[in-house]
Structure formats: structure tokens, C-alpha cells
Design an enzyme around this catalytic site. Structure first.
Site, PDB file in Angstrom:
ATOM      1  N   HIS A 114      -3.370   1.055   7.883  1.00  0.00           N
ATOM      2  CA  HIS A 114      -2.219   1.629   8.040  1.00  0.00           C
ATOM      3  C   HIS A 114      -2.209   2.927   6.995  1.00  0.00           C
ATOM      4  O   HIS A 114      -1.551   3.919   7.230  1.00  0.00           O
ATOM      5  CB  HIS A 114      -1.103   0.940   7.524  1.00  0.00           C
ATOM      6  CG  HIS A 114       0.417   1.038   7.311  1.00  0.00           C
ATOM      7  ND1 HIS A 114       1.254   0.728   8.307  1.00  0.00           N
ATOM      8  CD2 HIS A 114       0.919   1.980   6.289  1.00  0.00           C
ATOM      9  CE1 HIS A 114       2.297   1.238   7.766  1.00  0.00           C
ATOM     10  NE2 HIS A 114       2.315   1.999   6.774  1.00  0.00           N
ATOM     11  N   GLU A 115      -2.937   2.774   5.698  1.00  0.00           N
ATOM     12  CA  GLU A 115      -2.944   3.873   4.713  1.00  0.00           C
ATOM     13  C   GLU A 115      -3.738   4.929   5.437  1.00  0.00           C
ATOM     14  O   GLU A 115      -3.415   5.820   5.091  1.00  0.00           O
ATOM     15  CB  GLU A 115      -3.358   3.361   3.382  1.00  0.00           C
ATOM     16  CG  GLU A 115      -2.406   2.129   2.833  1.00  0.00           C
ATOM     17  CD  GLU A 115      -0.875   2.443   2.950  1.00  0.00           C
ATOM     18  OE1 GLU A 115      -0.432   3.695   2.830  1.00  0.00           O
ATOM     19  OE2 GLU A 115      -0.011   1.602   3.055  1.00  0.00           O
TER      20      GLU A 115
ATOM     21  N   HIS B 100      -1.708   7.107   7.506  1.00  0.00           N
ATOM     22  CA  HIS B 100      -1.072   8.395   6.865  1.00  0.00           C
ATOM     23  C   HIS B 100      -1.964   9.415   6.401  1.00  0.00           C
ATOM     24  O   HIS B 100      -1.471  10.571   6.401  1.00  0.00           O
ATOM     25  CB  HIS B 100      -0.461   7.693   5.500  1.00  0.00           C
ATOM     26  CG  HIS B 100       0.703   6.850   5.782  1.00  0.00           C
ATOM     27  ND1 HIS B 100       2.020   7.381   6.255  1.00  0.00           N
ATOM     28  CD2 HIS B 100       0.978   5.538   5.544  1.00  0.00           C
ATOM     29  CE1 HIS B 100       2.845   6.198   6.254  1.00  0.00           C
ATOM     30  NE2 HIS B 100       2.438   5.211   5.811  1.00  0.00           N
TER      31      HIS B 100
ATOM     32  N   CYS C  76       7.062   0.327   7.021  1.00  0.00           N
ATOM     33  CA  CYS C  76       6.726   1.504   6.183  1.00  0.00           C
ATOM     34  C   CYS C  76       7.638   1.936   5.415  1.00  0.00           C
ATOM     35  O   CYS C  76       8.820   2.042   5.784  1.00  0.00           O
ATOM     36  CB  CYS C  76       6.106   2.522   7.422  1.00  0.00           C
ATOM     37  SG  CYS C  76       5.480   3.968   6.525  1.00  0.00           S
ATOM     38  N   LEU C  77       7.240   2.296   4.257  1.00  0.00           N
ATOM     39  CA  LEU C  77       8.056   2.950   3.067  1.00  0.00           C
ATOM     40  C   LEU C  77       8.755   4.147   3.826  1.00  0.00           C
ATOM     41  O   LEU C  77       9.792   4.515   3.276  1.00  0.00           O
ATOM     42  CB  LEU C  77       7.517   3.212   1.949  1.00  0.00           C
ATOM     43  CG  LEU C  77       6.782   2.006   1.104  1.00  0.00           C
ATOM     44  CD1 LEU C  77       5.827   2.420   0.164  1.00  0.00           C
ATOM     45  CD2 LEU C  77       8.034   1.209   0.633  1.00  0.00           C
TER      46      LEU C  77
ATOM     47  N   GLN D 173       2.749  10.330   1.736  1.00  0.00           N
ATOM     48  CA  GLN D 173       4.221   9.388   1.651  1.00  0.00           C
ATOM     49  C   GLN D 173       5.040  10.112   0.483  1.00  0.00           C
ATOM     50  O   GLN D 173       6.038  10.057   0.551  1.00  0.00           O
ATOM     51  CB  GLN D 173       4.059   8.274   1.392  1.00  0.00           C
ATOM     52  CG  GLN D 173       3.589   7.704   2.880  1.00  0.00           C
ATOM     53  CD  GLN D 173       3.389   5.883   2.786  1.00  0.00           C
ATOM     54  OE1 GLN D 173       2.812   5.386   2.184  1.00  0.00           O
ATOM     55  NE2 GLN D 173       4.386   5.262   3.324  1.00  0.00           N
TER      56      GLN D 173
ATOM     57  N   GLY E 139       0.918  -1.226  -0.076  1.00  0.00           N
ATOM     58  CA  GLY E 139       0.060  -0.083  -0.136  1.00  0.00           C
ATOM     59  C   GLY E 139       0.846   1.355  -0.069  1.00  0.00           C
ATOM     60  O   GLY E 139       2.158   1.221   0.293  1.00  0.00           O
TER      61      GLY E 139
HETATM   62 ZN   LIG Z   1       3.315   3.575   5.668  1.00  0.00          ZN
END
Ligand SMILES: [Zn+2]
Lengths: 173, 173
Positions: free
Chosen positions: A146-147, A150, A104-105, A52, A47
Site C-alpha cells: 500500500h505504501e 503511494h 487510506c489516510l 501523503q 503506515g
Molecule cells: Zn494510503
């Protein structure tokens, strides 16, 4: 098409709540394409959310298919809704809880255990502005939460449980 | 060039140990790396990676005032440090059984034989004084995935232990 630069903590833009999308135009469609491309470059990401990549709009993508279609016998417990384009997503129902390990990225080299709702009902628009509703549980549900975090300016770091707390939850459940 | 040390501190648990230790270390110019504190059977224990310019005896002198005033046993080892190298677990194993000598040896021996590398282990003696229950939670890595542990788990179940193996699916988003 472009692979966008991913912001990493402590970039403060990751903490800003994103704004609702009001205009379903061509640049939104392009943003979704770019997000998709950027997500695929990330190591095993399922995702990605617009904040981000420095875009403060309530746009996210979730696609857990690569993980669920892995050739291992034991796959994560999860619903499968394919690729989800989540614009202005709202969780309208939550049920149960599940803990799982997240990374997480935007937070390199750290993973931690997070408590999430197990089953959710989520309403969102797609990139054409059409309303959609999804029932999700397990891995897919965790990814969506999670998204959406963000979009609300939250990172999983805000929710990490101590190993000891996890021990008690897992051991004495 | 600065040196890394592993500082191990054990003592009777009391308020303010971590605060006291970290205060004298930072005032003495020593930096902290990874650390792990646990309360084991009412005892305070901590292991801290500490970095600084001086020798082990310089470091010991800095800690000594806190150690002496709080009655702590302090042990210091020079170490090689590898930060930013966190191997990710892919399996969690939960074990419980009536407490008896050799549970941990049985469990870890059989699982290691099946290819498990232990990354994190917590155990507790729970239940009551008359019928204690031993609980172990292990995070580990198995090259060939959780299935490789199946026969070891069956063996442990025959020894009267309840063993659960669950893959850890890290969600990256
Ligand atoms: Zn993340």
C-alpha cells in the site's frame, strides 16, 4: 517534531511518482520522525508515505505492531518486523495472493477490497542509509505494498475489486 | 431543499439499462448517490439513491421513457439519506451447503442471535441442476469480534452447512 498535514484525494500531488532519496542527511531523519508522528495521529494507521504529506520522496514507514498486538484472540495472519523505515524500497520477490480490506489516510470514508501479493521480499535503506532486507507476508506485506503504491503515485482506489468479484474469489477458492 | 428517493428498477437484462437510466436522470437535473446493481438469475436489478428538487411523480416522469422502451419495472420511495456514514464490517462469513429451503433463514437467524449485524450479503445457487450448491458470503459487524459467533457456527456446521468465519482487518495507511 511536527504533525504534518495529510493530503487527501483529489489532491494531484498524490498521483505524482516520488523521487529516490540520494542524500541521507539530517532533514531526512527529521522527515521520518515527522511521518511517524503524523501516522500515530491518524485513526489506526499502520503506515504512511511521504507523498501523503506533500513530500515527493521515496520514504515510507510501516508498523503493524499495534494491530498484531491487539488483545483479540484472532489476529491477522502476518509477519512481524516491528517498525520499518522504508527508503527507496523495492519489492524484489512476490509470491501468492491475498485479498484484504483497505482504507487510506488520504481517502476518508471509503474502504474497499484489494488484491495483493501475499509474501514479498523487500529491499530498502533505513534513514541512516543502511541497506536492509525484509521477508513479509500477510497484513504486513499488504501494508508495505500500500505504501509503495503511494511512492508510485497510486492509491488503493486504483486496485479496488468489485464485491461480486471478491465474492467469486472467496466463495470458489 | 432537495429530496432523496430510492429508485428500484427490475427487468429483463439487456445492454444499456444503466446508461439509459443515468442519462435521463442527469439530463433531468437529478443527482445520484449510492447505488447497487446486480444481475440476479438473468434479471437486471438496481437500487439507486436519487436526489433532486421535484416530487416522486416528477421523478417517475423523467424515468418513464427509458422504463417503457426497455420494459422495466420502476419503483420509487421517498427516503432519508445518510451519506458518509459507512459502518465498517469486522467479520466475513462464508457459507456453502447443498441447496435446500431455509438455508438463508437458518444462517442469518443463528448468526443474528449471536450478535451479527449484516452489512452486505451475496448469495448464489451454484453447482449443477441435479445437485445445486448454495453459496453465501456475508460481511457484518459483531460487537465482540468474530469469536462471539463460534457457538452459532458450530450449530450451523451440525446442520450440514460449511461455515467459515474470518475477521476483517482493515488496513489503513
Ligand atoms: Zn494510503
Amino acid at each position: 517534531m511536527a504533525v504534518l498535514e495529510i493530503l487527501t484525494y483529489p489532491d494531484t500531488r498524490l498521483s505524482d511518482p516520488a523521487l529516490p532519496v540520494t542524500d541521507f542527511n539530517r532533514s531526512l531523519v527529521q522527515l521520518v520522525v515527522d511521518l511517524q508522528e503524523t501516522m500515530l495521529v491518524g485513526p489506526g494507521a499502520v503506515g504512511i508515505a511521504a507523498p501523503q504529506v506533500g513530500v515527493a520522496q521515496r520514504v515510507a514507514i510501516v508498523d503493524v505492531s499495534p494491530v498484531l498486538e491487539g488483545d483479540r484472540n484472532r489476529k491477522p495472519k502476518s509477519s512481524r518486523n516491528g517498525r520499518l523505515v522504508l527508503i527507496n524500497p523495492e519489492i524484489v520477490e512476490r509470491d501468492g495472493e491475498v485479498t484484504g480490506r483497505e482504507g487510506c489516510l488520504s481517502v476518508p470514508d471509503y474502504t474497499g477490497n484489494v488484491l495483493r501479493a501475499d509474501a514479498i521480499r523487500v529491499q530498502a535503506s533505513n534513514e541512516l542509509g543502511e541497506s536492509r532486507e525484509y521477508h513479509c507476508h500477510g497484513f504486513e506485506s499488504r501494508a508495505i505494498q500500500h505504501e509503495i503504491d503511494h511512492l508510485d503515485g497510486k492509491l488503493f482506489l486504483d486496485r479496488v475489486m468489485s464485491p461480486r468479484e471478491l465474492f467469486r474469489r472467496k466463495a470458489y477458492k | 431543499m432537495s429530496n432523496w428517493y430510492m429508485v428500484t428498477v427490475v427487468g429483463h437484462d439487456q445492454p444499456g439499462i444503466v446508461a439509459g437510466l443515468s442519462r435521463v436522470l442527469s439530463e433531468g437535473g437529478w443527482g445520484l448517490g449510492e447505488s447497487s446493481m446486480a444481475r440476479l438469475g438473468g434479471n437486471f436489478t438496481i437500487m439507486m439513491m436519487v436526489r433532486g428538487e421535484g416530487s416522486a411523480s416528477d421523478l417517475a416522469q423523467v424515468i418513464d421513457p427509458v422504463g417503457t422502451s426497455m420494459g422495466l419495472h420502476v419503483h420509487i420511495d421517498r427516503i432519508q439519506a445518510e451519506l458518509h456514514q459507512h459502518p465498517e464490517p469486522n467479520v466475513q462469513i462464508r457459507v456453502y451447503g447443498a441447496d435446500r429451503t431455509g438455508i438463508v433463514a437458518d444462517v442469518t437467524g443463528d448468526l443474528a442471535g449471536a450478535g451479527l449485524t449484516i452489512l452486505d450479503l451475496n448469495s448464489e445457487v451454484s453447482g449443477t441442476g441435479d445437485s445445486p450448491v448454495y453459496v453465501i458470503v456475508i460481511d457484518g459487524f459483531v460487537e465482540n469480534g468474530a469469536d462471539a459467533l463460534d457457538s452459532a457456527v458450530q450449530l450451523l456446521n451440525k446442520k450440514g452447512l460449511k461455515v467459515d468465519v474470518e475477521p476483517i482487518d482493515i488496513l489503513v495507511g
